[in-house]
Design a protein around this motif. Structure first.
Motif, PDB file in Angstrom:
ATOM      1  N   SER A  69       1.016  -1.480  -0.173  1.00  0.00           N
ATOM      2  CA  SER A  69      -0.288  -0.109  -0.016  1.00  0.00           C
ATOM      3  C   SER A  69       1.041   1.167   0.088  1.00  0.00           C
ATOM      4  N   PHE A  70       2.204   1.240   0.562  1.00  0.00           N
ATOM      5  CA  PHE A  70       3.316   2.803   0.708  1.00  0.00           C
ATOM      6  C   PHE A  70       3.276   2.448  -0.835  1.00  0.00           C
ATOM      7  N   TRP A  71       3.593   1.430  -1.662  1.00  0.00           N
ATOM      8  CA  TRP A  71       4.354   2.183  -2.749  1.00  0.00           C
ATOM      9  C   TRP A  71       3.208   2.051  -4.074  1.00  0.00           C
ATOM     10  N   ILE A  72       2.213   1.375  -3.232  1.00  0.00           N
ATOM     11  CA  ILE A  72       1.097   2.368  -4.161  1.00  0.00           C
ATOM     12  C   ILE A  72       1.081   3.673  -3.967  1.00  0.00           C
ATOM     13  N   ALA A  73       0.721   3.865  -2.814  1.00  0.00           N
ATOM     14  CA  ALA A  73       0.130   5.230  -3.111  1.00  0.00           C
ATOM     15  C   ALA A  73       1.494   6.860  -3.671  1.00  0.00           C
TER      16      ALA A  73
END
Length: 320
Positions: A69-73
């Motif tokens: 989720s961090f990388w997608i954000a």
């Protein structure tokens, strides 16, 4: 007599040029045949379903402490999208840079037969210019967002003397510099001369592995700055000698003469403002060049020579 001397000089120059041409042709035949991995594009274009595959292919690019989720954000961040877009525009065609990197690697393979071309991976790193290029034995990571042009809006807060060479042409120079630091023996630097000779080794290394670049580009100077250094070479050398700075251990000297700076600090109003920074590096470069001209020493052997060995076996005479 003068005509005979002139003729002899021309003959020597002709022989030297022929040898150099032959050398470059032999090096070109090495053909390291590199491939650029555009991780910056792969990351920008990956969706949530493709991210796991990308992480599997490039595990070293993803810290385990961050979830998907961090990388997608991060990918969806407005500033990141602008960063990706600007890099994509500047590096739509990578052919010229790839050709220069391949030539660098051919030269490295020639001078260091044990050298194995690494994977070359391009990224963005939020304009962390202190880490523009990172090399290991197997990977070379190049942050393309540091080469968008010195006047790019992303660099507005960075001092002009630092961003002056944030351009595409300097990329291979920075890569060569990173490899120079891997190959050069770095003894404990106690004196200004130690700093100068070490810098001279770095620059001479670049003389040999990126001969297709100009002296100004290898030094990270503008043509005007290089012209100033050449014109004042004798004065700079005399300044170091007369003030007994060469063997001084004063900890302030590197910041005055070696480290990146807008100008060199001679503490003389009539010269400081006009001078480029890092003139101690420049003089160290000329000393190492003179040493290699005057001694029959292989590049690999010179790189591990001590400061004393190089300086004591060099009859350095600055240009007047």
């Amino acid at each position: 007599m003068k005509n005979a001397i002139l003729l002899f000089s021309v003959v020597l120059l002709t022989i030297s040029c022929k040898k150099d041409n032959t050398l470059q042709k032999n090096i070109a035949k090495i053909n390291t045949d590199i491939k650029i991995e555009r991780f910056d594009r792969l990351f920008a274009e990956a969706d949530s379903k493709e991210l796991p595959k990308l992480k599997q292919a490039y595990p070293f690019m993803f810290s385990e402490k961050y979830s998907d989720s961090f990388w997608i954000a991060k990918k969806a961040d407005t500033l990141q999208i602008q960063l990706f877009n600007e890099v994509d525009i500047a590096f739509t065609n990578f052919n010229d840079v790839e050709t220069e990197i391949e030539s660098l690697f051919n030269h490295l393979k020639y001078y260091f037969p044990e050298f194995n071309p690494p994977r070359i991976i391009t990224v963005t790193n939020d304009v962390d210019y202190r880490n523009r290029v990172i090399v290991t034995d197997t990977i070379a990571v190049i942050a393309l967002d540091n080469y968008l042009g010195s006047d790019h809006e992303f660099y507005g807060a960075i001092p002009k003397y630092i961003r002056a060479h944030f351009n595409k042409e300097q990329l291979v120079v920075d890569l060569a510099d990173a490899y120079a630091k891997k190959y050069i023996y770095q003894s404990q630097k106690r004196t200004l001369l130690d700093e100068m000779i070490y810098s001279g080794k770095l620059l001479y290394f670049k003389d040999k592995v990126i001969p297709f670049k100009t002296d100004a580009e290898r030094m990270g100077y503008s043509p005007e700055q290089l012209t100033w250094a050449i014109a004042n070479e004798s004065y700079i050398w005399r300044y170091f000698v007369e003030r007994e700075l060469l063997f001084s251990t004063d900890s302030k000297l590197p910041s005055r003469f070696i480290n990146p700076a807008p100008f060199t600090k001679f503490y003389l109003e009539e010269i400081d403002a006009d001078s480029p920074g890092r003139l101690g590096q420049y003089i160290g470069w000329q000393i190492v060049r003179a040493y290699m001209q005057q001694n029959d020493v292989a590049l690999k052997d010179m790189l591990i020579k001590s400061t004393e060995d190089i300086f004591n076996n060099t009859k350095f005479k600055p240009r007047k």
